[in-house]
Motif scaffolding. Structure first.
Motif, PDB file in Angstrom:
ATOM      1  N   PHE A 107      21.425  78.562   6.434  1.00  0.00           N
ATOM      2  CA  PHE A 107      22.750  77.866   7.214  1.00  0.00           C
ATOM      3  C   PHE A 107      23.766  78.891   7.684  1.00  0.00           C
ATOM      4  O   PHE A 107      24.366  79.621   6.453  1.00  0.00           O
ATOM      5  CB  PHE A 107      23.067  76.889   6.486  1.00  0.00           C
ATOM      6  N   LEU A 108      24.049  79.003   8.827  1.00  0.00           N
ATOM      7  CA  LEU A 108      25.300  79.961   8.956  1.00  0.00           C
ATOM      8  C   LEU A 108      26.411  79.260   9.742  1.00  0.00           C
ATOM      9  O   LEU A 108      26.204  78.876  10.682  1.00  0.00           O
ATOM     10  CB  LEU A 108      24.765  81.130   9.942  1.00  0.00           C
ATOM     11  N   ALA A 109      27.576  79.241   9.013  1.00  0.00           N
ATOM     12  CA  ALA A 109      28.718  78.621   9.666  1.00  0.00           C
ATOM     13  C   ALA A 109      29.918  79.321   9.802  1.00  0.00           C
ATOM     14  O   ALA A 109      30.237  80.195   8.746  1.00  0.00           O
ATOM     15  CB  ALA A 109      28.962  77.372   8.546  1.00  0.00           C
ATOM     16  N   GLN A 190      11.960  82.031   9.342  1.00  0.00           N
ATOM     17  CA  GLN A 190      12.279  80.820   8.717  1.00  0.00           C
ATOM     18  C   GLN A 190      13.483  80.330   9.613  1.00  0.00           C
ATOM     19  O   GLN A 190      13.636  80.870  10.627  1.00  0.00           O
ATOM     20  CB  GLN A 190      13.096  81.003   7.382  1.00  0.00           C
ATOM     21  N   HIS A 191      13.686  78.951   9.275  1.00  0.00           N
ATOM     22  CA  HIS A 191      14.731  78.088  10.181  1.00  0.00           C
ATOM     23  C   HIS A 191      16.125  78.758  10.033  1.00  0.00           C
ATOM     24  O   HIS A 191      16.313  79.067   8.918  1.00  0.00           O
ATOM     25  CB  HIS A 191      14.681  76.502   9.753  1.00  0.00           C
ATOM     26  N   PHE A 192      16.703  78.795  11.048  1.00  0.00           N
ATOM     27  CA  PHE A 192      18.087  79.361  11.072  1.00  0.00           C
ATOM     28  C   PHE A 192      18.853  77.863  11.816  1.00  0.00           C
ATOM     29  O   PHE A 192      18.847  77.683  12.871  1.00  0.00           O
ATOM     30  CB  PHE A 192      18.683  80.313  11.760  1.00  0.00           C
ATOM     31  N   TYR A 193      20.146  77.449  10.906  1.00  0.00           N
ATOM     32  CA  TYR A 193      20.894  76.527  11.356  1.00  0.00           C
ATOM     33  C   TYR A 193      22.479  77.121  11.684  1.00  0.00           C
ATOM     34  O   TYR A 193      22.964  77.762  10.633  1.00  0.00           O
ATOM     35  CB  TYR A 193      21.189  75.538  10.242  1.00  0.00           C
ATOM     36  N   VAL A 194      22.746  77.058  12.894  1.00  0.00           N
ATOM     37  CA  VAL A 194      24.010  77.707  13.439  1.00  0.00           C
ATOM     38  C   VAL A 194      25.208  76.718  13.834  1.00  0.00           C
ATOM     39  O   VAL A 194      24.756  75.946  14.691  1.00  0.00           O
ATOM     40  CB  VAL A 194      23.561  78.908  14.417  1.00  0.00           C
ATOM     41  N   CYS A 195      26.274  76.937  13.455  1.00  0.00           N
ATOM     42  CA  CYS A 195      27.401  76.085  13.999  1.00  0.00           C
ATOM     43  C   CYS A 195      28.676  76.752  13.623  1.00  0.00           C
ATOM     44  O   CYS A 195      28.972  77.517  12.516  1.00  0.00           O
ATOM     45  CB  CYS A 195      27.366  74.543  13.353  1.00  0.00           C
ATOM     46  N   GLY A 196      29.617  76.387  14.527  1.00  0.00           N
ATOM     47  CA  GLY A 196      31.073  77.206  14.514  1.00  0.00           C
ATOM     48  C   GLY A 196      31.402  77.242  15.983  1.00  0.00           C
ATOM     49  O   GLY A 196      31.128  76.620  16.863  1.00  0.00           O
ATOM     50  N   ILE A 201      28.642  80.803  17.620  1.00  0.00           N
ATOM     51  CA  ILE A 201      27.309  80.567  17.989  1.00  0.00           C
ATOM     52  C   ILE A 201      26.280  81.614  18.670  1.00  0.00           C
ATOM     53  O   ILE A 201      25.322  81.890  18.372  1.00  0.00           O
ATOM     54  CB  ILE A 201      27.212  79.138  18.641  1.00  0.00           C
ATOM     55  N   ALA A 202      27.127  81.746  19.931  1.00  0.00           N
ATOM     56  CA  ALA A 202      26.521  82.848  20.963  1.00  0.00           C
ATOM     57  C   ALA A 202      26.178  83.991  20.333  1.00  0.00           C
ATOM     58  O   ALA A 202      24.829  84.430  20.567  1.00  0.00           O
ATOM     59  CB  ALA A 202      27.223  82.833  22.233  1.00  0.00           C
ATOM     60  N   SER A 203      27.096  84.579  19.714  1.00  0.00           N
ATOM     61  CA  SER A 203      26.787  86.127  18.980  1.00  0.00           C
ATOM     62  C   SER A 203      25.674  85.968  17.914  1.00  0.00           C
ATOM     63  O   SER A 203      24.784  86.632  17.894  1.00  0.00           O
ATOM     64  CB  SER A 203      28.070  86.573  18.354  1.00  0.00           C
ATOM     65  N   ILE A 204      25.876  84.951  17.165  1.00  0.00           N
ATOM     66  CA  ILE A 204      24.652  84.877  15.829  1.00  0.00           C
ATOM     67  C   ILE A 204      23.603  84.453  16.790  1.00  0.00           C
ATOM     68  O   ILE A 204      22.261  84.974  16.289  1.00  0.00           O
ATOM     69  CB  ILE A 204      25.167  83.473  15.015  1.00  0.00           C
TER      70      ILE A 204
END
Length: 222
Positions: A107-109, A190-196, A201-204
């Protein structure tokens, strides 16, 4: 999509600019952890100003909760929320959103973008299913970290704090970018969850795909 008038039951500070709003839960109301609603404050001049906010309560609770960052320098809904008190009313819509748990992953926040992940982690923790999920949470300063102690309790060593504004012991210094991901993640299947914020979001997402992540494993609000 239906609308529901709900009473504010409680307002509590979480950080210097984040509050938890506990509200009534309409009969039969359901949502998936990670989903959001369109919310407005039922006060003069504000009832038609709907904004998306993520549920941060457990689905099985008999109340709903939102964890919301306010921007006092903007004359918007989040600033107006600073004057909301128990007994006031919100209007909310049915739940919607593309963010939901698909399986173990990273998870990337960025900042208040962590809110969809709060309900997901609370739900997994309540079921003893946290597993090896990891959270990399980027903020400008340590005082901006939302629910720091709770994330530490739920995730242990898999909670990684990233601070961009200053060097802080126990935290990574800098920003979450392609180089950071390449250094700290060794499995991009693996799964990646991105929010911000949208630029975050676009860069990640771009960095993850360049590093080999597959589009079907990327979970974000489209």
């Amino acid at each position: 999509m239906a609308d529901y008038k709900v009473k504010v039951l409680d307002v509590k500070p979480v950080t210097h600019n984040v509050h938890a709003f506990t509200i009534e839960k309409p009969a039969g109301f359901t949502y998936i952890p990670g989903q959001a609603t369109d919310l407005s404050i039922l006060k003069e001049n504000w009832a038609s100003e709907k904004r998306p906010f993520t549920f941060t309560s457990l689905q099985e609770s008999d109340f709903l909760q939102f964890t919301i960052k306010s921007y006092a320098d903007r004359n918007g809904v989040t600033n107006q929320l600073l004057s909301v008190e128990p007994g006031d009313y919100f209007e909310i819509s049915d739940a919607w959103g593309a963010i939901e748990y698909k399986g173990e992953g990273v998870f990337l926040a960025g900042g208040a973008g962590v809110t969809p992940f709060i309900a997901i982690f609370r739900s997994l923790y309540s079921q003893n299913k946290i597993g090896n999920n990891k959270l990399f949470f980027s903020n400008k300063t340590p005082s901006d970290i939302i629910l720091k102690e709770e994330f530490e309790m739920m995730l242990g060593d898999n909670f990684h704090k990233v601070i961009s504004g200053e060097e802080v012991p126990g935290c990574y210094y800098g920003r979450i970018n392609k180089a950071f991901l390449q250094e700290h993640i060794n499995d991009f299947t693996q799964h990646f969850y991105v929010c911000g914020p949208d630029p975050f979001i676009a860069s990640i997402l771009e960095a993850l795909q360049e590093l080999g992540a597959h589009a079907e494993t990327l979970v974000f609000e489209k």
